[in-house]
Design a protein around this motif. Structure first.
Motif, PDB file in Angstrom:
ATOM      1  N   ALA A   1       6.144  97.722  28.918  1.00 47.87           N
ATOM      2  CA  ALA A   1       6.916  97.143  30.025  1.00 47.87           C
ATOM      3  C   ALA A   1       8.199  96.477  29.561  1.00 47.87           C
ATOM      4  N   VAL A   2       8.177  95.864  28.373  1.00 47.92           N
ATOM      5  CA  VAL A   2       9.321  95.038  27.980  1.00 47.92           C
ATOM      6  C   VAL A   2      10.547  95.863  27.626  1.00 47.92           C
ATOM      7  N   GLY A   3      10.327  97.101  27.195  1.00 46.44           N
ATOM      8  CA  GLY A   3      11.483  97.966  26.935  1.00 46.44           C
ATOM      9  C   GLY A   3      12.210  97.688  25.640  1.00 46.44           C
ATOM     10  N   VAL A   4      11.626  96.842  24.762  1.00 44.66           N
ATOM     11  CA  VAL A   4      12.199  96.580  23.438  1.00 44.66           C
ATOM     12  C   VAL A   4      11.063  96.670  22.424  1.00 44.66           C
ATOM     13  N   PRO A   5      11.388  96.814  21.139  1.00 38.21           N
ATOM     14  CA  PRO A   5      10.314  96.854  20.140  1.00 38.21           C
ATOM     15  C   PRO A   5       9.479  95.574  20.168  1.00 38.21           C
ATOM     16  N   ALA A   6       8.177  95.721  19.949  1.00 37.12           N
ATOM     17  CA  ALA A   6       7.267  94.572  19.974  1.00 37.12           C
ATOM     18  C   ALA A   6       6.426  94.550  18.711  1.00 37.12           C
ATOM     19  N   VAL A   7       6.210  93.344  18.193  1.00 35.89           N
ATOM     20  CA  VAL A   7       5.262  93.142  17.090  1.00 35.89           C
ATOM     21  C   VAL A   7       4.159  92.221  17.609  1.00 35.89           C
ATOM     22  N   VAL A   8       2.994  92.327  17.010  1.00 39.94           N
ATOM     23  CA  VAL A   8       1.874  91.463  17.379  1.00 39.94           C
ATOM     24  C   VAL A   8       1.565  90.552  16.202  1.00 39.94           C
ATOM     25  N   HIS A   9       1.520  89.254  16.470  1.00 40.70           N
ATOM     26  CA  HIS A   9       1.201  88.274  15.436  1.00 40.70           C
ATOM     27  C   HIS A   9      -0.232  87.803  15.616  1.00 40.70           C
ATOM     28  N   CYS A  10      -1.001  87.813  14.534  1.00 45.65           N
ATOM     29  CA  CYS A  10      -2.388  87.357  14.589  1.00 45.65           C
ATOM     30  C   CYS A  10      -2.716  86.658  13.276  1.00 45.65           C
ATOM     31  N   CYS A  11      -2.709  85.324  13.297  1.00 45.72           N
ATOM     32  CA  CYS A  11      -2.990  84.559  12.074  1.00 45.72           C
ATOM     33  C   CYS A  11      -4.481  84.227  12.029  1.00 45.72           C
ATOM     34  N   ALA A  12      -5.304  85.262  12.007  1.00 41.60           N
ATOM     35  CA  ALA A  12      -6.756  85.112  11.970  1.00 41.60           C
ATOM     36  C   ALA A  12      -7.316  86.208  11.078  1.00 41.60           C
ATOM     37  N   PRO A  13      -8.540  86.041  10.591  1.00 40.63           N
ATOM     38  CA  PRO A  13      -9.164  87.142   9.859  1.00 40.63           C
ATOM     39  C   PRO A  13      -9.477  88.301  10.811  1.00 40.63           C
TER      40      PRO A  13
ATOM     41  N   GLY B   1       6.862  89.363  33.699  1.00 43.26           N
ATOM     42  CA  GLY B   1       7.563  88.151  33.274  1.00 43.26           C
ATOM     43  C   GLY B   1       8.303  88.335  31.968  1.00 43.26           C
ATOM     44  N   LEU B   2       7.687  89.029  31.022  1.00 44.23           N
ATOM     45  CA  LEU B   2       8.352  89.237  29.734  1.00 44.23           C
ATOM     46  C   LEU B   2       9.507  90.213  29.851  1.00 44.23           C
ATOM     47  N   ARG B   3       9.395  91.178  30.736  1.00 42.99           N
ATOM     48  CA  ARG B   3      10.534  92.078  30.958  1.00 42.99           C
ATOM     49  C   ARG B   3      11.739  91.268  31.444  1.00 42.99           C
ATOM     50  N   SER B   4      11.517  90.345  32.362  1.00 47.18           N
ATOM     51  CA  SER B   4      12.603  89.491  32.863  1.00 47.18           C
ATOM     52  C   SER B   4      13.123  88.563  31.771  1.00 47.18           C
ATOM     53  N   HIS B   5      12.211  88.037  30.961  1.00 45.00           N
ATOM     54  CA  HIS B   5      12.598  87.117  29.886  1.00 45.00           C
ATOM     55  C   HIS B   5      13.473  87.829  28.852  1.00 45.00           C
ATOM     56  N   VAL B   6      13.056  89.008  28.440  1.00 46.40           N
ATOM     57  CA  VAL B   6      13.837  89.789  27.471  1.00 46.40           C
ATOM     58  C   VAL B   6      15.224  90.106  28.047  1.00 46.40           C
ATOM     59  N   ALA B   7      15.270  90.432  29.335  1.00 46.71           N
ATOM     60  CA  ALA B   7      16.559  90.713  29.973  1.00 46.71           C
ATOM     61  C   ALA B   7      17.448  89.471  29.982  1.00 46.71           C
ATOM     62  N   ALA B   8      16.830  88.296  30.195  1.00 43.51           N
ATOM     63  CA  ALA B   8      17.597  87.044  30.206  1.00 43.51           C
ATOM     64  C   ALA B   8      18.183  86.750  28.826  1.00 43.51           C
ATOM     65  N   VAL B   9      17.412  87.026  27.780  1.00 44.43           N
ATOM     66  CA  VAL B   9      17.917  86.833  26.413  1.00 44.43           C
ATOM     67  C   VAL B   9      19.057  87.815  26.142  1.00 44.43           C
ATOM     68  N   ALA B  10      18.869  89.066  26.553  1.00 46.72           N
ATOM     69  CA  ALA B  10      19.897  90.087  26.317  1.00 46.72           C
ATOM     70  C   ALA B  10      21.203  89.761  27.050  1.00 46.72           C
ATOM     71  N   ARG B  11      21.089  89.174  28.237  1.00 44.25           N
ATOM     72  CA  ARG B  11      22.311  88.783  28.973  1.00 44.25           C
ATOM     73  C   ARG B  11      23.067  87.693  28.228  1.00 44.25           C
ATOM     74  N   ARG B  12      22.348  86.761  27.648  1.00 42.36           N
ATOM     75  CA  ARG B  12      23.005  85.648  26.953  1.00 42.36           C
ATOM     76  C   ARG B  12      23.574  86.064  25.603  1.00 42.36           C
TER      77      ARG B  12
END
Length: 334
Positions: free
Chosen positions: A208-220, A147-158
Motif C-alpha cells: 500500500a505504501v508505494g515505497v520500499p519497506a524494511v521490517v525491524h524486529c529486535c527479538a530472537p 494511514g502510512l500511505r498518507s504519511h509517506v506522501a506527506a514526507v515526500a511533499r516536504r
C-alpha cells in the motif's frame, strides 16, 4: 543472485528510530549530521504519550481513532485529546524535518509500528488486545496501510528531492506467531496467528505504501522468510540475538537487504562507545559466516545500532551513530 538496486547507497548507515531527549530540532540535527547517507526521522519517546511507538503510529491510522486509558492505548469511539497530541507531535516533527532537510536529495527513512505489534498492544473498547479478534486485526491492517500511505506522501511533499524508505517496527511479531502474547489476566495467551495470514496482512501494508519497506524486529527468532515473501526489501535485526545463521543466509541469498544491528545501545563496562573498527568487524564476521563475497557486503548491508537509543545519553547516542557511519564507510572501502 542477480544484481539489484538497493534503496540506499553503498556503505550506508542509519539509526533504528528512537533517540534520547525531547528536543526534536536537536535530534534531527544530530541525525542529519551523523547519518548523511541514510538519515531517519527521529522518535523521542521521552516527550510522553503520543511520542511512543504505539501512540505515534496510532496517530497515523485512518478512520480508527485511539485514546489512552489506564496507561494503555485503545480504540476510541471518536477522535479526542490523546489523538490530537500524537498528530500534533508528528506534524511538528515533519515541519522541522522540512526546515532542516529541504534540499536533501537522498533516501530518508521513517518508522512506524507494524500491524502485529499494534494488534498486540492496542486494546479493543470492550477490553482485550485487538489481537483476540481476527476481524479487528484485518481492519487495523487496512487502516494502517491507508494511514502510512498518507504519511509517506506527506514526507515526500516536504522533501520533494528525497526518496522515502519505510521501516515497520515489529518487535512483537515472533511472539504473535508463536501464540505467546499474554492475555490481560496473565493466565493464558492469545491464539497464534497463522504464518500465511501474517504474510498476507504484512504484504497489504508493504504494497500500500508505494515505497520500499524494511521490517525491524529486535527479538530472537525473526521470521525472515515471512518478511522477505511479504515484499520487504530488507530486515533490521540485532546481530547479538542471532543463534541460527542458516535462515539469514537463505534470506540474504534470496535478495533480502540487511540492516545489521552491530553497535550496542549501552556503553561498555568501561563506559565507552564502540569504535567504527569494532562495529565494522562485527558486521564482517557475520557476513563471512554467512559465506557471501565481501564485494556484496557494502551494497546489501546497512550498518545500524542494535536497537533504538532512547535509553542512552545524548553523548553516547551521537557517538554510536558516528561509529555506525564510519563503519559503513570502512566496509565500502574494503
Amino acid at each position: 543472485m542477480t544484481d539489484q538496486a538497493w534503496p540506499w547507497p553503498a556503505g550506508a548507515a542509519t539509526g533504528i528510530g528512537s533517540l534520547p531527549g525531547t528536543d526534536v530540532a536537536e535530534a534531527q540535527r544530530v541525525v542529519l549530521g551523523e547519518l548523511p547517507a541514510l538519515p531517519h526521522l527521529p522518535e523521542l519517546p521521552a516527550r510522553g504519550p503520543g511520542a511512543d511507538l504505539v501512540g505515534r503510529t496510532g496517530g497515523l491510522l485512518a478512520e480508527l481513532p485511539v485514546e489512552l486509558y489506564a496507561g494503555r492505548w485503545r480504540v476510541a469511539p471518536r477522535p479526542g485529546r490523546d489523538l490530537r497530541r500524537a498528530r500534533d507531535l508528528m506534524e511538528r516533527d515533519l515541519d522541522q524535518l522540512a526546515e532542516q532537510a529541504e534540499e536533501y536529495a537522498g533516501p530518508v527513512k521513517v518508522q512506524a509500528a507494524g500491524p502485529f505489534t499494534l494488534a498486540a498492544s492496542v486494546e479493543l473498547p470492550i477490553g482485550g488486545r485487538m489481537l483476540r479478534d481476527p476481524g479487528a486485526v484485518r481492519d487495523l491492517t487496512g487502516s494502517l496501510a491507508e494511514g502510512l500511505r498518507s504519511h509517506v506522501a506527506a514526507v515526500a511533499r516536504r522533501l520533494p528531492r528525497a526518496s522515502v524508505l519505510l521501516q515497520l517496527d515489529e518487535p512483537s511479531l515472533p511472539t504473535v506467531l508463536a501464540g505467546r502474547v499474554p492475555t490481560e489476566s496473565g493466565l493464558g495467551a492469545y491464539r497464534a496467528v497463522e504464518p500465511e495470514t501474517a504474510r498476507a496482512l504484512l504484504r497489504t501494508v508493504v504494497e500500500a505504501v508505494g515505497v520500499p519497506a524494511v521490517v525491524h524486529c529486535c527479538a530472537p527468532d525473526v521470521p525472515l522468510e515471512l518478511i522477505r515473501s511479504a515484499g520487504a526489501v530488507g530486515v533490521a535485526l540485532d546481530l547479538t540475538l542471532l543463534s541460527d545463521f542458516d535462515p539469514l543466509g537463505e534470506a540474504v541469498d534470496a535478495g533480502l537487504g540487511l540492516l545489521a544491528g552491530a553497535a550496542p545501545t549501552r556503553p561498555s563496562p568501561a563506559g565507552r562507545a564502540p569504535t567504527s573498527a569494532e562495529v565494522a568487524d562485527r558486521v564482517r564476521q557475520v557476513w563471512d559466516r554467512l559465506g557471501f563475497p565481501r564485494r556484496r557486503l557494502a551494497e546489501q548491508v546497512v550498518v545500524t545500532p542494535a536497537c533504538g537509543l532512547a535509553g542512552a545519553t545524548p553523548e553516547y547516542a551521537r557517538a554510536v551513530l558516528a561509529a555506525c557511519r564510519d563503519a559503513g564507510r570502512r566496509l565500502h572501502e574494503d
